[in-house]
Design an enzyme around this catalytic site. Structure first.
Site, PDB file in Angstrom:
ATOM      1  N   ARG A 152     -69.322  10.625 -26.250  1.00  0.00           N
ATOM      2  CA  ARG A 152     -69.983  10.837 -25.171  1.00  0.00           C
ATOM      3  C   ARG A 152     -69.679  10.084 -24.064  1.00  0.00           C
ATOM      4  NH1 ARG A 152     -70.442  14.169 -28.405  1.00  0.00           N
ATOM      5  NH2 ARG A 152     -72.051  15.247 -29.407  1.00  0.00           N
ATOM      6  N   SER A 221     -80.074  16.769 -26.076  1.00  0.00           N
ATOM      7  CA  SER A 221     -80.410  15.467 -26.996  1.00  0.00           C
ATOM      8  C   SER A 221     -80.638  14.297 -25.827  1.00  0.00           C
ATOM      9  CB  SER A 221     -79.189  15.111 -27.806  1.00  0.00           C
ATOM     10  OG  SER A 221     -78.973  16.159 -28.488  1.00  0.00           O
ATOM     11  N   GLU A 317     -78.850   9.418 -23.782  1.00  0.00           N
ATOM     12  CA  GLU A 317     -77.716  10.298 -23.485  1.00  0.00           C
ATOM     13  C   GLU A 317     -77.901  10.921 -22.078  1.00  0.00           C
ATOM     14  OE1 GLU A 317     -75.417  14.407 -25.202  1.00  0.00           O
ATOM     15  OE2 GLU A 317     -76.032  12.866 -26.530  1.00  0.00           O
TER      16      GLU A 317
END
Length: 329
Positions: A152, A221, A317
């Site tokens: 990520r 998320s 995130e």
């Protein structure tokens, strides 16, 4: 002032000073040093306050495909919708992105976040990323190695890439396609499923687990899955034998953030109009006209509780935007 509610999937009624839509390279403005923020579909960004700057809305379009004996070469503009690209490639018999079906957002956001799901990442098939420096107008092409992809993460999140706009990405897909079904529910697929079967399963899973942003505002998320040391994981395993983990290498284990959140009883917890989703606790959703302060309160409460109980630091995130730019929990 520009209303940002329809421009990000959380739907908070924040505003911005101005909005510029970039639908071709000639429409990229000459910018002074006033603040701006590059936005795709707003599926990984939450505007918590009125933003004191200009939103650059990326709407560049176009997909082209070339073919060699061994691979397909795909060039796609940054404003294309990611899921639509996955569908287009599958329809053309180009396989590799099926595990990343139904991930919201634009193609241009994919390398920034190095999006991933069910055992695959964007980095697996990225060849290069085309950019333009918004100060100088200089065009550059970064190889996949130059992008410094990680979980990520990428160079595009770092201070090394200031005032840079992604315009296109170049992807490569081997004709000798290799399925990836060793992650999560994909292991339940019988036999040797094809790419379209994997795609259908991923879509089914995501629709069952994740709330539709059109019904309940969310940004997918909210937290990253933490990477912890093998020794820390072993210690946690002694206390919680059911804790899941995925070995990244001999010293690092990835643990689902949802497990920590669920184990602490946050699933279904409500603060004001914000809920920790009852089907997927990794998702914080705006289910009843929630407010930014309520979202931050719930997110920070989760973060503190996980740190206290497991000594694991959760990171958001989702990009959290304040009046002057990105903020952290």
């Amino acid at each position: 002032m520009i209303n940002l509610a329809p421009l990000h999937t959380f739907g908070f009624s924040s505003k911005a000073t101005d909005l510029l839509c970039i639908d071709d390279l000639t429409s990229i403005p000459e910018l002074d040093h006033s603040p701006y923020f590059i936005l795709g579909e707003g599926s990984n960004t939450v505007f918590l306050e009125d933003y004191q700057g200009t939103i650059l809305k990326v709407a560049l379009s176009g997909v082209s495909v070339k073919e060699t004996d061994k691979e397909y070469q795909v060039r796609t503009a940054a404003g294309e919708n990611w899921h639509k690209l996955v569908v287009t490639l599958l329809d053309k018999g180009i396989f590799g992105t099926e595990n990343l079906a139904l991930i919201p957002g634009t193609v241009g956001a994919a390398p920034i976040q190095n999006i991933g799901a069910y055992g695959r990442e964007f980095a697996d098939f990225c060849h290069s990323v085309e950019t333009i420096n918004l100060d100088t107008g200089e065009i550059d092409i970064l190889s996949a190695k130059d992008c410094q992809f990680a979980y990520r993460d990428s160079i595009f999140k770092s201070a090394a890439m200031p005032r840079t706009l992604i315009t296109h990405v170049n992807l490569r897909f081997a004709k000798d396609w290799q399925r990836v079904t060793n992650y999560g529910e994909l292991q339940q697929l019988p036999g040797e499923p094809g790419a379209k079967e994997i795609f259908a399963k991923v879509v089914e899973i995501r629709k069952n687990k994740l709330p539709d942003p059109a019904q309940f505002g969310n940004a997918g998320s909210f937290f990253k899955n933490p990477y912890i040391s093998q020794s820390s994981y072993s210690d946690l395993k002694k206390r919680w034998p059911a804790i899941p983990g995925f070995t990244i290498n001999s010293g690092i284990v990835k643990v689902p953030a949802a497990w920590f959140i669920d184990t602490l009883g946050f699933k279904g917890k409500v603060i004001g109009g914000i809920i920790c989703h009852q089907n997927q606790p990794l998702v914080l959703a705006n289910y009843n006209n929630g407010q930014p302060a309520e979202l931050l309160t719930l997110a920070r409460e989760i973060k503190r509780a996980v740190k206290k109980e497991f000594d694991v630091e959760l990171e958001n995130e989702v990009r959290l935007m304040g009046a002057q730019g990105l903020i952290t929990l």
